[in-house]
Design a protein around this motif. Structure first.
Motif, mmCIF file in Angstrom:
data_model
loop_
_atom_site.group_PDB
_atom_site.id
_atom_site.type_symbol
_atom_site.label_atom_id
_atom_site.label_comp_id
_atom_site.label_asym_id
_atom_site.label_seq_id
_atom_site.Cartn_x
_atom_site.Cartn_y
_atom_site.Cartn_z
ATOM 1 N N GLU A 97 18.251 44.350 -32.236
ATOM 2 C CA GLU A 97 17.468 44.125 -31.025
ATOM 3 C C GLU A 97 17.777 45.166 -29.953
ATOM 4 O OE1 GLU A 97 18.874 41.691 -32.818
ATOM 5 O OE2 GLU A 97 17.082 40.555 -33.391
ATOM 6 N N GLU A 98 19.037 45.576 -29.844
ATOM 7 C CA GLU A 98 19.439 46.536 -28.824
ATOM 8 C C GLU A 98 18.705 47.870 -28.996
ATOM 9 O OE1 GLU A 98 21.643 44.847 -30.786
ATOM 10 O OE2 GLU A 98 22.299 43.376 -29.297
ATOM 11 N N VAL A 99 18.423 48.242 -30.239
ATOM 12 C CA VAL A 99 17.697 49.486 -30.509
ATOM 13 C C VAL A 99 16.260 49.356 -30.020
ATOM 14 C CG1 VAL A 99 16.929 51.065 -32.335
ATOM 15 C CG2 VAL A 99 19.206 50.021 -32.451
ATOM 16 N N TYR A 100 15.653 48.209 -30.259
ATOM 17 C CA TYR A 100 14.290 47.971 -29.767
ATOM 18 C C TYR A 100 14.253 48.033 -28.250
ATOM 19 C CZ TYR A 100 12.201 46.735 -34.236
ATOM 20 O OH TYR A 100 11.688 46.790 -35.509
ATOM 21 N N LEU A 101 15.204 47.378 -27.609
ATOM 22 C CA LEU A 101 15.234 47.335 -26.152
ATOM 23 C C LEU A 101 15.451 48.717 -25.541
ATOM 24 C CD1 LEU A 101 17.343 44.086 -25.623
ATOM 25 C CD2 LEU A 101 14.859 44.346 -25.530
ATOM 26 N N ALA A 102 16.143 49.597 -26.242
ATOM 27 C CA ALA A 102 16.417 50.942 -25.739
ATOM 28 C C ALA A 102 15.280 51.928 -26.009
ATOM 29 C CB ALA A 102 17.714 51.471 -26.366
ATOM 30 N N ASP A 103 14.341 51.551 -26.864
ATOM 31 C CA ASP A 103 13.242 52.451 -27.191
ATOM 32 C C ASP A 103 12.367 52.677 -25.947
ATOM 33 O OD1 ASP A 103 10.351 53.044 -28.235
ATOM 34 O OD2 ASP A 103 11.678 53.404 -29.951
ATOM 35 N N PRO A 104 11.983 53.922 -25.662
ATOM 36 C CA PRO A 104 11.182 54.187 -24.459
ATOM 37 C C PRO A 104 9.795 53.545 -24.482
ATOM 38 C CG PRO A 104 11.447 56.187 -25.784
ATOM 39 C CD PRO A 104 12.320 55.133 -26.399
ATOM 40 N N ARG A 105 9.316 53.119 -25.655
ATOM 41 C CA ARG A 105 8.008 52.454 -25.746
ATOM 42 C C ARG A 105 8.091 50.963 -25.458
ATOM 43 N NH1 ARG A 105 7.066 54.490 -31.765
ATOM 44 N NH2 ARG A 105 9.263 53.896 -31.722
ATOM 45 N N TRP A 106 9.303 50.410 -25.426
ATOM 46 C CA TRP A 106 9.461 48.961 -25.315
ATOM 47 C C TRP A 106 8.913 48.377 -24.016
ATOM 48 C CZ3 TRP A 106 9.536 45.778 -29.010
ATOM 49 C CH2 TRP A 106 9.818 44.434 -28.773
ATOM 50 N N PRO A 107 9.099 48.995 -22.847
ATOM 51 C CA PRO A 107 8.523 48.404 -21.623
ATOM 52 C C PRO A 107 7.011 48.189 -21.697
ATOM 53 C CG PRO A 107 10.150 50.050 -21.044
ATOM 54 C CD PRO A 107 9.953 50.144 -22.539
ATOM 55 N N ALA A 108 6.285 49.075 -22.366
ATOM 56 C CA ALA A 108 4.837 48.884 -22.533
ATOM 57 C C ALA A 108 4.544 47.688 -23.427
ATOM 58 C CB ALA A 108 4.200 50.148 -23.102
ATOM 59 N N VAL A 109 5.374 47.484 -24.454
ATOM 60 C CA VAL A 109 5.227 46.319 -25.336
ATOM 61 C C VAL A 109 5.472 45.039 -24.531
ATOM 62 C CG1 VAL A 109 6.183 45.119 -27.353
ATOM 63 C CG2 VAL A 109 5.834 47.600 -27.420
ATOM 64 N N VAL A 110 6.507 45.055 -23.706
ATOM 65 C CA VAL A 110 6.826 43.886 -22.870
ATOM 66 C C VAL A 110 5.664 43.569 -21.933
ATOM 67 C CG1 VAL A 110 8.336 43.066 -21.016
ATOM 68 C CG2 VAL A 110 9.324 44.166 -23.032
ATOM 69 N N GLU A 111 5.100 44.583 -21.315
ATOM 70 C CA GLU A 111 3.974 44.362 -20.398
ATOM 71 C C GLU A 111 2.769 43.801 -21.152
ATOM 72 O OE1 GLU A 111 2.020 43.655 -17.148
ATOM 73 O OE2 GLU A 111 4.116 44.266 -17.196
ATOM 74 N N ALA A 112 2.500 44.305 -22.348
ATOM 75 C CA ALA A 112 1.390 43.775 -23.152
ATOM 76 C C ALA A 112 1.650 42.318 -23.527
ATOM 77 C CB ALA A 112 1.190 44.627 -24.399
ATOM 78 N N ALA A 113 2.892 41.979 -23.835
ATOM 79 C CA ALA A 113 3.238 40.585 -24.157
ATOM 80 C C ALA A 113 3.020 39.688 -22.944
ATOM 81 C CB ALA A 113 4.683 40.500 -24.643
ATOM 82 N N ARG A 114 3.329 40.187 -21.771
ATOM 83 C CA ARG A 114 3.099 39.398 -20.541
ATOM 84 C C ARG A 114 1.617 39.146 -20.315
ATOM 85 N NH1 ARG A 114 7.723 42.415 -16.878
ATOM 86 N NH2 ARG A 114 9.478 41.299 -17.827
ATOM 87 N N VAL A 115 0.782 40.109 -20.661
ATOM 88 C CA VAL A 115 -0.670 39.921 -20.549
ATOM 89 C C VAL A 115 -1.136 38.843 -21.534
ATOM 90 C CG1 VAL A 115 -2.916 41.054 -20.900
ATOM 91 C CG2 VAL A 115 -1.086 42.241 -19.658
ATOM 92 N N VAL A 116 -0.610 38.876 -22.763
ATOM 93 C CA VAL A 116 -0.948 37.845 -23.754
ATOM 94 C C VAL A 116 -0.500 36.471 -23.257
ATOM 95 C CG1 VAL A 116 -0.488 36.981 -26.084
ATOM 96 C CG2 VAL A 116 -0.923 39.413 -25.726
ATOM 97 N N LEU A 117 0.703 36.392 -22.728
ATOM 98 C CA LEU A 117 1.194 35.111 -22.204
ATOM 99 C C LEU A 117 0.288 34.580 -21.115
ATOM 100 C CD1 LEU A 117 5.078 35.185 -21.785
ATOM 101 C CD2 LEU A 117 3.704 33.857 -23.358
ATOM 102 N N ALA A 118 -0.100 35.445 -20.198
ATOM 103 C CA ALA A 118 -0.984 35.018 -19.110
ATOM 104 C C ALA A 118 -2.312 34.507 -19.660
ATOM 105 C CB ALA A 118 -1.207 36.171 -18.139
ATOM 106 N N ALA A 119 -2.845 35.191 -20.672
ATOM 107 C CA ALA A 119 -4.105 34.751 -21.285
ATOM 108 C C ALA A 119 -3.940 33.404 -21.976
ATOM 109 C CB ALA A 119 -4.597 35.798 -22.283
#
Length: 142
Positions: A97-119
């Motif tokens: 998990e730590e490798v995923y969290l450190a990936d520079p693309r991960w914040p965009a994934v998190v933001e997309a997940a937040r959009v799904v949650l809101a929907a």
């Protein structure tokens, strides 16, 4: 055709499983919660995310086919999450998990997940503290 509304969801327990994995991604960069014993609670476990969102429900690969689990209004948000998440999972595979969290693309994934949650939250009348279940709880017997 998938009609909007809670009554069209035929598998609320499956919807809750998808919701929990999307929520785990959305919360993955936050400080871990503590259990009352003082140990950290791990919401984000990449094996669970991949299994449920890719393998079991295909929620991020073919969300339009999940009319019994998600609403049609949520499909675009799920597709965007899949578009961002799939390359990260493809590149990092079974990394921790730590490798995923450190990936520079991960914040965009998190933001997309937040959009799904809101929907998902906008589509439903239940809350995280009172989730749906397909198995009715029997009345209390005195």
């Amino acid at each position: 055709m998938v009609r909007e509304g809670w009554k069209t969801i035929q598998w609320p327990d499956d919807r809750l499983a998808v919701f929990r994995q999307v929520r785990a991604i959305a919360r993955s960069i936050e400080k871990p919660r503590l259990h009352r014993t003082g140990t950290h609670l791990r919401d984000f476990v990449i094996d669970n995310v991949v299994y449920q969102l890719f393998d079991e429900f295909h929620a991020v690969t073919t969300p339009e086919k999940l009319g019994t689990v998600i609403h049609s209004s949520e499909v675009p948000a799920f597709k965007e999450l899949g578009r961002l998440l799939a390359p990260v999972v493809g590149d990092l595979g079974n990394s921790r998990e730590e490798v995923y969290l450190a990936d520079p693309r991960w914040p965009a994934v998190v933001e997309a997940a937040r959009v799904v949650l809101a929907a998902m939250e906008a589509s439903d009348t239940w809350t995280e503290d009172d989730p749906p279940t397909m198995y009715p709880i029997p009345p209390f017997r005195q």
